[in-house]
Design an enzyme around this catalytic site. Structure first.
Site, PDB file in Angstrom:
ATOM      1  N   ARG A   1       0.798  -1.222   0.000  1.00 44.73           N
ATOM      2  CA  ARG A   1       0.000   0.000   0.000  1.00 44.73           C
ATOM      3  C   ARG A   1       0.835   1.278   0.000  1.00 44.73           C
ATOM      4  O   ARG A   1       0.515   2.231  -0.697  1.00 44.73           O
ATOM      5  CB  ARG A   1      -0.906  -0.005   1.225  1.00 44.73           C
ATOM      6  CG  ARG A   1      -1.936  -1.083   1.114  1.00 44.73           C
ATOM      7  CD  ARG A   1      -2.756  -1.220   2.365  1.00 44.73           C
ATOM      8  NE  ARG A   1      -3.795  -2.226   2.125  1.00 44.73           N
ATOM      9  CZ  ARG A   1      -4.627  -2.661   3.055  1.00 44.73           C
ATOM     10  NH1 ARG A   1      -4.554  -2.176   4.280  1.00 44.73           N
ATOM     11  NH2 ARG A   1      -5.543  -3.560   2.761  1.00 44.73           N
TER      12      ARG A   1
ATOM     13  N   GLU B   1      -5.496  -2.963  16.602  1.00 43.66           N
ATOM     14  CA  GLU B   1      -4.903  -1.777  15.991  1.00 43.66           C
ATOM     15  C   GLU B   1      -4.420  -0.788  17.052  1.00 43.66           C
ATOM     16  O   GLU B   1      -3.532   0.026  16.790  1.00 43.66           O
ATOM     17  CB  GLU B   1      -5.926  -1.100  15.064  1.00 43.66           C
ATOM     18  CG  GLU B   1      -5.335   0.009  14.195  1.00 43.66           C
ATOM     19  CD  GLU B   1      -6.350   0.671  13.275  1.00 43.66           C
ATOM     20  OE1 GLU B   1      -7.484   0.177  13.183  1.00 43.66           O
ATOM     21  OE2 GLU B   1      -6.002   1.685  12.644  1.00 43.66           O
TER      22      GLU B   1
END
Lengths: 254, 643, 257
Positions: free
Chosen positions: B336, B431
């Site tokens: 990404r 996360e």
């Protein structure tokens, strides 16, 4: 890149709290870009209300991409607005015309009490899942994922039901305020998959009992829920629930 | 220069060969006997993949669990929006995958800024996650014969991603949610929805509870326990526009930080390459188009800047498939960070498309010609539908227009190998912690990490703390509880009392602009220095001029946002400071001063192969930097190339 | 309050039944919203079966006086069997009606505050407000009124507005008997009755177009493969039954005396 601009009248349900008496209030909103999403339009309204010293309109929303199921709203009498397979957060203002009056109401069902303005309490749906919408498998107990083959087409139908986002539009749009589509989506998914088989009879009996206890209405097979469902869950899942229930009632223990 | 702590951090990674570390460690961890488990209580904040899985698994073990979420139901957590899939090295595709390869790809994908031992453990338990989810009734895509299907994702040359159409996160989350609901039904978990964590209660240096605000009544509540698990996701919304849900925030993590928890690598943010571009200044959020689309979609811009032809009329020879040109071996499936920077490079050079010039094409023409529209629809139908809803363009006929957007944050609260922060009893999962992705996360790895932490790590490691720590009973009216509660109440009151002229949202937007402009896809020294000053000024104005209408004892969405934005205002400065101090380019952190001739990131392993964990020293005070050196014994650092 | 009391009263038969040893678990399973719908479907489908037989018999009117009277005579000479059938039919009807009211009340209670504005999201309907399914209550009431009239007319033969033909002895010395053919003709050709029957049967048609499909659905007898067939079949069934009965009204005026 603002597109056409709309001038709108918004007729919005305002209610200060769970026990307060609510009423509609009209607001004028000028210069709404057609590229805005419906919720962005409400953001703009709220900014304007704030500047005018009024309290903003409370509404539920979170992911704003149509998957979390948090947004709701009855828009001109239709759950999530006029488009099919769309949540309110995905609805865009290009769907409306200059000069339109838009009526915005909260979901209405006895099982979904209003908390404030357009925010309702949908915890009844959680309690239905608690009553049986799961496979009882503790962490660590699982066999290999490929141990039980599941035909592709069966998995696809299970996925159709599993796609439910739990927004409650089925309840809101049903003339009976029935939660059958929501319950059926889960019952159907888990009855199709072999992993759900051991509990299929108790699951459907318990979930239906909880649904009744929460005060949802009964299903008259009107199919309005299917038309309103943003995840396009089909009423054939309701038929599958009925079948599961019938079977559980007649031929299985418990 | 910032102050650097003298001692380095102890990550408590066990000894032994990497393959055996986790097994040995599990053996060495102290256990809580089954009958004693019911004597302990655990608080889990957040009910996404990490929190939902942890709460359910801990309850199954017999602990008394209290779970909290700010949404109206635990099923709404933003994990639900993950689209593409979840990785596991099952090697069902028989294409040469292995635990070692998944481990290798993840360490390399994270550009050697993750902790090796954690990544190996992640790769090890990934297979069990798939099994667990299947057993829960997660309808993973299957082949006609009934076996599980796989697809490819960025940064890997094998097919190891399991998926449920374009809504894998939803299905995995619902699996965890259902497991959690089962425990709620059995009375082993007490669920508290519409509660927002406002503070952490630390007593004698140990995390013993939290203060939450009931978002319906406005009441502040104290909840005590023997351990606290913070599973509250990432901080992407510091940029205002991101693919995160509107409610995602840093408050829980930041409050822990203010109570002493170290915040690690905040500058490691992931800008996702394929999102729907911004359409106007009223825009409230950005929508991701799954990375899985790059399996079949080809990314390009016109070779001639401002080509005025209709996009479908531009012939192949006038199209620049720049990812395939620059990275022939990975092509459109580069990781990404690389895809995002490449898009930015093309747009900055004037080749961008769309009215704003800030977009590139993601084209399915060739896939549709090759496989037919039906096959493409089956794979990506819901994503195409979503795209059309938002843009009113039909991606079956014209290419999608995409642009990078803030998506995921690799940084987070610092944790050791046990996922415990430097505050004993405070665990951080998913996360919200920093541990497994280094400087860049590979696609389909976030779901893997969240579930791994929740299902297969915390159930073992939390027992060690509960069995060994001294945990006297804490009453709700303990002075520390009351003090934390009063702090939280005072903070809300002061927000309500500013009574200025600007909305919370307008401040948030301004903060977002600063963050995106100076701490976005490319960063440099003077920009970051300027950003820090700008954030300070904005924060000062915020506390003088914000207007929060209504009262504190009702449902008040402006007040909720105000509290979150106030924390973002403090956190944003730390992010910029971390980015300023890390004088290298790696993964999502790209410093313009440090690049190769061809524009690729230039890492500095000699000076920066460490985790930067920041200690809070007071509001407006310079934080102290703690370092955890990273060593790579199994995947030797090299130039990260996808050419 | 009222609705609550109503459901309480309507649940009394079920409570009574569940006291019968061995029936309890089944009755309880039938008492949930889904269970009630299943029983409604079974009773509804049984009544549909009755309609088919009833129409079949009545169509003998077209076959002439002799054949019809022979059928009527055969039917009436069943004695006890006929009584059992009548009681059974009445129970089906009462159960269907009771459950309709009970589930209806449940649904009414499920939305204590109604919408200021409500629009359907389904396609275009032949009927307003969401198609036949929204008219089940209204058509049900109309059918109820019609059935009472019908029983008064032809079962009890006590309708004051109808001038019934006198019984006639088929031959000297035999008991005088009613000419059923003539009775039906007289009843149907009374103008008020013609209107009541027409409305009642028309309502029945509408009721059946949704009812049949809905019953299959409630029993879970529905699948992707034949859902559209069921939809068409249901429409066809409803209107064929209705057309068959309505044709007899016209017949009554047209048939030579």
């Amino acid at each position: 890149m603002s597109g056409d601009l709309l001038n709108l009248t918004l007729r919005i349900w305002r209610q200060a709290g769970p026990n307060a008496k609510g009423a509609f209030r009209d607001y004028q909103l000028q210069g709404v870009s057609t590229h805005m999403s419906f919720l962005e339009m409400l953001d703009v309204l709220n900014e304007k209300l704030l500047q005018a010293g009024e309290e903003p309109v409370a509404f539920d929303h979170d992911c704003r991409e149509g998957i979390c199921g948090m947004c709701s709203l009855m828009i001109n009498g239709q759950a999530h607005g006029p488009d099919k397979a769309t949540t309110t957060c995905q609805l865009h203002m290009r769907r409306f015309k200059n000069g339109d009056t838009i009526v915005i109401e909260p979901w209405r069902a006895s099982a979904f009490p209003v908390l404030r303005d357009l925010v309702v309490d949908r915890s009844a749906l959680d309690r239905i899942i608690q009553s049986g919408g799961f496979v009882s498998v503790n962490t660590g107990n699982a066999p290999d994922g490929n141990a039980i083959p599941i035909p592709g087409h069966v998995q696809e139908v299970a996925m159709d039901g599993a796609a439910c986002i739990g927004c409650g539009a089925c309840v809101a749009s049903c003339k009976n305020a029935s939660a059958m589509l929501f319950v059926a989506a889960k019952v159907s998914q888990l009855s199709l998959l072999p992993q759900g088989h051991p509990e299929r009879a108790s699951r459907v009996i318990d979930m239906v009992a909880q649904m009744d206890k929460e005060g949802f209405g009964s299903c008259t097979n009107t199919s309005e829920c299917e038309a309103a469902c943003p995840a396009e869950v089909s009423v054939t899942h309701i038929a599958r629930l009925n079948r599961e229930y019938f079977k559980a009632m007649l031929i299985t223990e418990k | 220069m910032v102050r650097v702590a003298g001692e380095t951090l102890n990550s408590k990674v066990p000894d032994g060969p990497i393959q055996e570390k986790w097994d040995r460690h599990r053996f060495n961890l102290k256990l809580v006997n089954p009958a004693n488990k019911r004597k302990f209580s655990v608080i889990v904040v957040g009910t996404g993949l990490a929190g939902g899985a942890a709460a359910a698994s801990l309850a199954e073990l017999g602990y008394n669990v209290k779970a909290f979420c700010f949404q109206d139901s635990p099923r709404r957590a933003h994990s639900i929006a993950a689209q593409g899939g979840i990785n596991a090295a099952k090697n069902y595709a028989n294409d040469g995958d292995s635990i070692w390869r998944l481990f290798y790809d993840t360490v390399k994908g994270g550009e050697w800024r993750a902790r090796e031992a954690n990544v190996y453990r992640l790769a090890q338990v990934a297979n069990s996650i798939i099994d667990q989810c299947v057993a829960q009734g997660v309808p993973f895509a299957r082949e006609y014969g009934g076996t599980l299907a796989n697809r490819s994702f960025g940064g890997a040359q094998v097919s190891r991603t399991f998926y449920c159409r374009g809504q894998t996160g939803q299905q995995l989350l619902l699996g965890a949610y259902q497991a959690l609901m089962r425990q709620v039904g059995l009375g082993r978990v007490k669920m508290f929805a519409r509660r927002e964590m406002m503070d952490l209660i630390v007593i004698d240096g140990v995390a013993r509870g939290i203060v939450v605000r009931n978002m319906v009544t406005g009441q502040f509540e104290v909840h005590t326990a023997d351990a606290v698990c913070v599973c509250t996701g990432g901080y992407g919304n510091v940029y205002y526009l991101s693919t995160n849900a509107k409610g995602c925030n840093v408050t829980a993590a930041w409050r822990c930080h203010r109570r002493g928890a170290l915040f690690a690598n905040p500058c490691f943010t992931q800008i996702h390459p394929t999102c729907i571009p911004v359409s106007g200044d009223y825009q409230s959020k950005l929508t991701l188009m799954s990375e899985s689309l790059r399996n079949d979609g080809r990314v390009w811009v016109p070779k001639n800047a401002k080509d005025t032809r209709k996009v479908t009329d531009i012939p192949d020879e006038d199209r620049d498939y720049y990812l395939e040109r620059r990275y022939p071996s990975f092509g459109n499936l580069v990781p990404r960070d690389i895809a995002s920077r490449a898009a930015k490079e093309r747009c900055d050079a004037g080749f961008g498309v769309g009215e704003s010039g800030l977009a590139v094409y993601l084209d399915f023409r060739d896939a549709i010609r090759r496989d037919g529209e039906d096959v493409v629809r089956k794979k990506y139908g819901n994503l195409f539908h979503m795209y059309e809803k938002i843009t009113a363009d039909n991606p079956y006929q014209v290419p999608m227009r995409i642009y990078p957007a803030v998506h995921y944050t690799m940084g987070g609260l610092w944790v050791d190998y046990n996922l415990m922060s430097n505050i004993p009893g405070l665990y951080v999962l998913g996360e919200a912690n920093f541990s497994d992705h280094g400087a860049n996360r590979l696609g389909a790895s976030a779901l893997m990490q969240g579930l791994s932490d929740g299902y297969f790590v915390i159930p073992y490691t939390i027992g060690d703390h509960l069995a060994t720590a001294h945990l006297p009973k804490i009453a709700d009216d303990h002075p520390a509880c009351l003090a934390a509660k009063k702090d939280a109440e005072d903070r809300m009151t002061s927000l309500l009392n500013v009574n200025g002229r600007r909305s919370v949202d307008s401040f948030h937007r301004d903060l977002g602009h600063i963050m995106w402009d100076y701490c976005g896809m490319a960063r440099n020294r003077s920009g970051l220095q300027g950003a820090i000053q700008k954030i300070r000024d904005l924060r000062e104005e915020f506390w003088k001029n914000v207007r929060v209408p209504g009262s504190g004892n009702t449902l008040n969405q402006s007040l909720e946002m105000a509290g979150r934005v106030a924390d973002f205002m403090e956190f944003g400065e730390l992010l910029a400071l971390d980015a300023l101090e890390r004088e290298e380019s790696c993964g999502g952190h790209f410093r313009e001063e440090y690049q190769e001739v061809d524009g690729e990131a230039k890492r500095n392993d000699e000076q920066y192969a460490y985790v930067a964990a920041w200690q809070f020293t007071g509001y407006g005070e310079e934080p102290v930097l703690h370092k955890e050196p990273l060593s790579f014994e199994n995947v030797k650092p090299s130039k990260r190339s996808y050419k | 309050m009222f609705l609550n009391a109503l459901t309480r009263i309507l649940s009394l038969p079920a409570v009574g039944l569940s006291r019968i040893p061995g029936l309890g678990p089944l009755v309880r399973a039938c008492s949930t919203s889904v269970g009630q719908k299943i029983v409604m479907a079974i009773t509804g489908l049984s009544l549909c079966g009755f309609l088919v037989v009833h129409l079949g018999g009545n169509l003998l009117l077209y076959a002439g006086e002799e054949k019809f009277n022979a059928y009527a005579h055969a039917l009436h000479s069943q004695g006890a069997l006929l009584k059992v059938a009548e009681v059974g039919l009445f129970s089906l009807f009462a159960a269907h009606l009771g459950l309709a009211v009970s589930t209806g009340a449940m649904s009414r209670m499920a939305r204590s505050q109604s919408y200021a504005m409500k629009e359907s999201k389904q396609g275009i309907f032949a009927l307003p407000a969401g198609g036949a399914s929204s008219w089940m209550g209204v058509t049900g009431v109309l059918i109820g009124i019609f059935v009472i009239t019908h029983l008064l007319d032809l079962r009890l033969k006590m309708n004051p507005l109808v001038k019934y033909p006198a019984p006639v002895a088929a031959a000297e010395g035999m008991t005088p008997e009613l000419n059923e053919f003539e009775v039906v003709r007289t009843v149907l050709s009374s103008p008020i009755n013609a209107v009541v029957y027409f409305i009642g049967i028309f309502a029945l048609g509408i009721h059946l177009t949704h009812g049949l499909r809905s019953a299959f659905h409630s029993l879970g007898l529905n699948g992707r493969r034949w859902d559209s067939l069921l939809k068409c079949g249901s429409l066809l069934f409803g209107w064929v039954i209705a057309a068959g009965f309505i044709s007899l009204i016209f017949w009554s005026f047209a048939v030579p005396r």
